[in-house]
Design an enzyme around this catalytic site. Structure first.
Site, PDB file in Angstrom:
ATOM      1  CB  SER A 136      -0.879   0.017   1.252  1.00 22.33           C
ATOM      2  OG  SER A 136      -1.516   1.280   1.384  1.00 22.33           O
ATOM      3  CE1 TYR A 149      -4.010  -1.988   5.216  1.00 21.69           C
ATOM      4  CE2 TYR A 149      -2.962   0.092   4.650  1.00 21.69           C
ATOM      5  CZ  TYR A 149      -3.597  -1.080   4.269  1.00 21.69           C
ATOM      6  OH  TYR A 149      -3.802  -1.338   2.936  1.00 21.69           O
TER       7      TYR A 149
END
Ligand SMILES: NC(=O)c1ccc[n+]([C@@H]2O[C@H](COP(=O)([O-])OP(=O)(O)OC[C@H]3O[C@@H](n4cnc5c(N)ncnc54)[C@H](O)[C@@H]3O)[C@@H](O)[C@H]2O)c1
Length: 254
Positions: A136, A149
């Protein structure tokens, strides 16, 4: 020859799009998800009998080994693994919890590393294979309210580089794709959490501001990103390994 693929988190979002796209290219696919009905829906949508649902909670002990063993049992071999399953929670930095860190790292990082190793052992014996990890743009940003995350995806980048080097001599290629904002179930939940942490109740305006930060001026979608993952899995030159491809509209850039 029909290629065999394991796609994790294939019950929805990006994972389902990848499973369907690989099946559309004639691959035999195991669609792994923690939600049985979701994995079954992916298989039903493929419709050709090419997609086999598999239910595994990748945060459970031994799950990575189990996922690869069950895939080998179902498919007779593995040419491709797409480590897509992911989870995250928006939590204020000063209020972040141990439970969230544990779940995030277990799924997004530990399972990815151990699946790379378990699949890598099999692919080494065959002298070929392709692994694509989903990372990501968050992995390279300062995101205090989404830290577990972001850190987990920075870990995925480390795993991709290490696995690529470890497996290169055996004909196995390991790369990653960093998707931009895709309006999946996960993204919707996360953005509502981030808006709440910032004390924003004008969620539509909050989302528009986030979209405006993307250099190309719009979000992407699961099929666009799935196309890049399928390219790495099936079409990319064999000389590409340890690479991270951004499909983020310029949000992330090298
Ligand atoms: N949506 C985005 O904008 C975006 C951006 C960058 C990266 N990503 C990454 O893309 C990947 C897919 O995200 P998505 O947006 O499609 O999410 P999603 O929530 O729509 O899909 C994730 C799938 O993983 C499954 N899953 C969750 N926990 C699991 C577990 N313990 N074991 C097995 N399966 C489990 C879910 O049931 C779901 O089907 C993730 O790795 C995510 O971090 C998403």
């Amino acid at each position: 020859m029909i290629k065999s693929a394991l796609v994790t988190g294939a019950g929805g979002g990006l994972g389902r799009a990848v499973a369907l796209a690989l099946a559309g290219r004639g691959c035999a696919v195991v669609a792994l998800d923690i939600v049985a009905s979701a994995a079954e829906e992916t298989a039903a949508e493929a419709g050709s009998g090419l997609v086999t649902p598999l239910v595994v909670d990748l945060t459970a002990p031994g799950a990575a080994e189990l996922a690869v063993a069950e895939s080998l049992e179902a498919l007779g071999g593995l040419d491709i693994v797409v480590n897509n399953a992911g989870w995250g929670i928006g939590e204020a930095f000063l209020a972040m919890t141990e439970a969230s860190w544990d779940r995030t790292l277990a799924l997004n990082l530990k399972a990815v590393a151990l699946i790379c190793a378990a699949a890598g052992r099999h692919m080494k014996t065959r002298g070929s294979g392709r692994i694509v990890n989903v990372t990501s743009p968050a992995s390279r940003m300062a995101l205090p309210n989404y830290l577990a995350y972001a850190a987990s995806k920075a870990g995925v980048d480390a795993v991709t580089r290490a696995a690529a080097v470890a497996l290169a001599p055996f004909g196995v290629r390991v790369n990653s794709v960093a998707p931009g904002m895709m309006d999946t179930a996960m993204q919707a939940v996360t953005e509502r959490q981030l808006a709440a942490i910032d004390g924003r109740d004008d969620v539509a305006a909050f989302l528009a501001e986030r979209t405006a930060r993307i250099p190309v001026g719009r979000r992407t979608d699961v099929d666009t990103v799935a196309g890049m993952i399928v390219w790495l899995a099936l079409d990319a030159p064999e000389y590409i390994t340890a690479e991270r491809l951004n499909v983020s509209g310029g949000l992330d850039r090298d």
